[in-house]
Design a protein around this motif. Structure first.
Motif, PDB file in Angstrom:
ATOM      1  N   ILE A   1      -2.511  16.613   6.080  1.00 36.29           N
ATOM      2  CA  ILE A   1      -1.404  15.722   5.728  1.00 36.29           C
ATOM      3  C   ILE A   1      -0.168  16.520   5.310  1.00 36.29           C
ATOM      4  CG2 ILE A   1      -0.649  14.051   4.006  1.00 36.29           C
ATOM      5  CD1 ILE A   1      -3.574  12.979   4.038  1.00 36.29           C
TER       6      ILE A   1
ATOM      7  N   GLY B   1      -3.159   8.523  -0.636  1.00 37.75           N
ATOM      8  CA  GLY B   1      -3.117   7.755  -1.866  1.00 37.75           C
ATOM      9  C   GLY B   1      -4.270   8.097  -2.790  1.00 37.75           C
TER      10      GLY B   1
ATOM     11  N   GLU C   1       0.836  -1.199   0.000  1.00 35.63           N
ATOM     12  CA  GLU C   1       0.000   0.000   0.000  1.00 35.63           C
ATOM     13  C   GLU C   1       0.870   1.249   0.000  1.00 35.63           C
ATOM     14  OE1 GLU C   1      -2.128   1.035   3.477  1.00 35.63           O
ATOM     15  OE2 GLU C   1      -3.516   2.365   2.435  1.00 35.63           O
TER      16      GLU C   1
ATOM     17  N   SER D   1      -8.430  16.975   4.516  1.00 42.49           N
ATOM     18  CA  SER D   1      -7.451  15.920   4.755  1.00 42.49           C
ATOM     19  C   SER D   1      -6.099  16.275   4.141  1.00 42.49           C
ATOM     20  CB  SER D   1      -7.970  14.630   4.128  1.00 42.49           C
ATOM     21  OG  SER D   1      -7.655  13.528   4.911  1.00 42.49           O
TER      22      SER D   1
ATOM     23  N   ALA E   1       1.917   7.215  -6.389  1.00 47.24           N
ATOM     24  CA  ALA E   1       0.882   8.202  -6.706  1.00 47.24           C
ATOM     25  C   ALA E   1       1.355   9.597  -6.327  1.00 47.24           C
ATOM     26  CB  ALA E   1      -0.411   7.856  -5.977  1.00 47.24           C
ATOM     27  N   TYR E   2       1.996   9.690  -5.172  1.00 48.59           N
ATOM     28  CA  TYR E   2       2.518  10.983  -4.726  1.00 48.59           C
ATOM     29  C   TYR E   2       3.504  11.547  -5.747  1.00 48.59           C
ATOM     30  CZ  TYR E   2       5.216  14.394  -2.012  1.00 48.59           C
ATOM     31  OH  TYR E   2       5.852  15.536  -1.592  1.00 48.59           O
TER      32      TYR E   2
ATOM     33  N   GLN F   1      -4.747   8.383   7.187  1.00 49.33           N
ATOM     34  CA  GLN F   1      -4.180   9.461   6.374  1.00 49.33           C
ATOM     35  C   GLN F   1      -3.403   8.921   5.184  1.00 49.33           C
ATOM     36  OE1 GLN F   1      -2.193  11.578   9.642  1.00 49.33           O
ATOM     37  NE2 GLN F   1      -3.451  13.373   9.180  1.00 49.33           N
ATOM     38  N   VAL F   2      -2.710   7.814   5.399  1.00 52.84           N
ATOM     39  CA  VAL F   2      -1.975   7.212   4.291  1.00 52.84           C
ATOM     40  C   VAL F   2      -2.944   6.820   3.181  1.00 52.84           C
ATOM     41  CG1 VAL F   2      -0.631   5.205   3.574  1.00 52.84           C
ATOM     42  CG2 VAL F   2      -0.059   6.391   5.697  1.00 52.84           C
ATOM     43  N   LYS F   3      -4.013   6.193   3.579  1.00 52.54           N
ATOM     44  CA  LYS F   3      -5.020   5.779   2.598  1.00 52.54           C
ATOM     45  C   LYS F   3      -5.568   7.000   1.863  1.00 52.54           C
ATOM     46  CE  LYS F   3      -9.309   3.041   2.348  1.00 52.54           C
ATOM     47  NZ  LYS F   3     -10.465   3.853   2.759  1.00 52.54           N
ATOM     48  N   SER F   4      -5.889   7.994   2.630  1.00 50.01           N
ATOM     49  CA  SER F   4      -6.423   9.234   2.091  1.00 50.01           C
ATOM     50  C   SER F   4      -5.452   9.874   1.096  1.00 50.01           C
ATOM     51  CB  SER F   4      -6.666  10.193   3.252  1.00 50.01           C
ATOM     52  OG  SER F   4      -7.831  10.928   3.070  1.00 50.01           O
TER      53      SER F   4
ATOM     54  N   GLY G   1       2.344   1.977  -3.334  1.00 45.16           N
ATOM     55  CA  GLY G   1       1.359   2.566  -4.239  1.00 45.16           C
ATOM     56  C   GLY G   1       1.128   4.030  -3.946  1.00 45.16           C
ATOM     57  N   VAL G   2       1.020   4.347  -2.671  1.00 47.68           N
ATOM     58  CA  VAL G   2       0.797   5.735  -2.282  1.00 47.68           C
ATOM     59  C   VAL G   2       1.986   6.588  -2.705  1.00 47.68           C
ATOM     60  CG1 VAL G   2       0.523   7.308  -0.336  1.00 47.68           C
ATOM     61  CG2 VAL G   2      -0.710   5.142  -0.365  1.00 47.68           C
TER      62      VAL G   2
END
Lengths: 167, 167
Positions: free
Chosen positions: A146, B144, A15, A142, A22-23, B139-142, A18-19
């Motif tokens: 973050i 992404g 995960e 959010s 995407a970032y 937050q990580v999920k968000s 992937g994040v």
DNA sequence: GACCTTTTCTTGAAAGTTGAACTAGATAGA
DNA sequence: TCTATCTAGTTCAACTTTCAAGAAAAGGTC
């Protein structure tokens, strides 16, 4: 791919990978997008535009070089070159600082302010289209939180983040 | 500061401005941080490192120049220069493409793979410290999801985003 | 004051990026 | 085939960024 805690180097989970991807994609595309938009409509890269914005918000439309560099998160060297270029364009002017003979103030000229006034709407629109028009209010909130956290972790933070042993 | 809908240019709300500021600060600090980390530990900027990573994941550790450029989200011109530099370092080698005489394959050399193996743990750690160690799972999920949305909006998307009138 | 350190800002060279122009090979149509 | 067009990749010049070095003023400390 997710490595168990075997004592070896800890990798990112699937995960997280992937994040992170995407970032990277989003931020590079975004920077490119804005650079092109501003180069086309304002004749300068995004960084330079940011400097003008900072100045326009400062009292007297001016700021000491070091402070400007800190606020814009760039090195003083880079700022020197940038201001030299902006000065050649007539958008910024240098003035000696009265209280410190080493100091220089970068001052936004009227031409600079005009150029900003002309190009701001287009730029704001580009930002909105790319980000705020696509995110839910929840996501906007959010995102702010973050980014605050990330920036906080990387900030020099006035010599205290590096010295936690001093309380 | 929040402009009402008077027909003039629409500005960002105060919240959006704040989020945008935070975004800019976080991303520039992050890019700087990683550039320095990799320059120090791997002798190259972040972009170049990304190219090696792409190659290491590709079948046969190689990729056509254009494809590599697209995947790394940089121009072909920039890639040409980058590969020239990486070639001089011995981390990448060019090979003629057998099926298309115009084509070039960028191939990750063994030295390149080694360098990647050596520097990956440190780099991953830097990313983790800066991002994943500081954010909650939520937050990580968000993050992404948000980055996916932003990237999606800026992606060339195989000539369809630019041609919505073609359905 | 004399001395040392720190801060402010600039400079110059090397490295990286950009956009336009260019070469060579592929593709498609008459 | 002949021609026009498109694609792959490189190259050049102009510009931006970085890093190391340096000049000048400020701030201690004795």
């Amino acid at each position: 791919m997710t490595t168990a805690s075997t004592g070896g180097p800890r990798w990112l989970t699937d995960e997280e990978q992937g994040v992170w991807q995407a970032y990277l994609h989003a931020t590079t595309l975004m920077e490119d997008h804005l650079d092109r938009q501003l180069q086309r409509d304002a004749g300068m890269p995004h960084t330079y535009y940011g400097l003008l914005v900072q100045l326009s918000r400062a009292p007297g439309r001016q700021k000491r070089m070091t402070e400007l560099a800190k606020d814009a998160k760039i090195t003083r060297s880079r700022l020197s070159h940038a201001v030299a270029r902006l000065e050649k364009n007539g958008w910024v002017r240098r003035e000696d600082c009265p209280s410190d003979k080493r100091g220089q103030n970068a001052v936004l000229t009227d031409e600079g302010q005009d150029m900003l006034t002309r190009s701001a709407p287009g730029h704001v629109e580009a930002v909105r289209q790319a980000i705020f028009a696509r995110l839910s209010p929840q996501q906007v909130k959010s995102l702010g939180e973050i980014m605050q956290v990330i920036a906080g972790g990387l900030q020099p933070e006035d010599t205290d983040a590096d010295l936690p042993w001093l309380r």
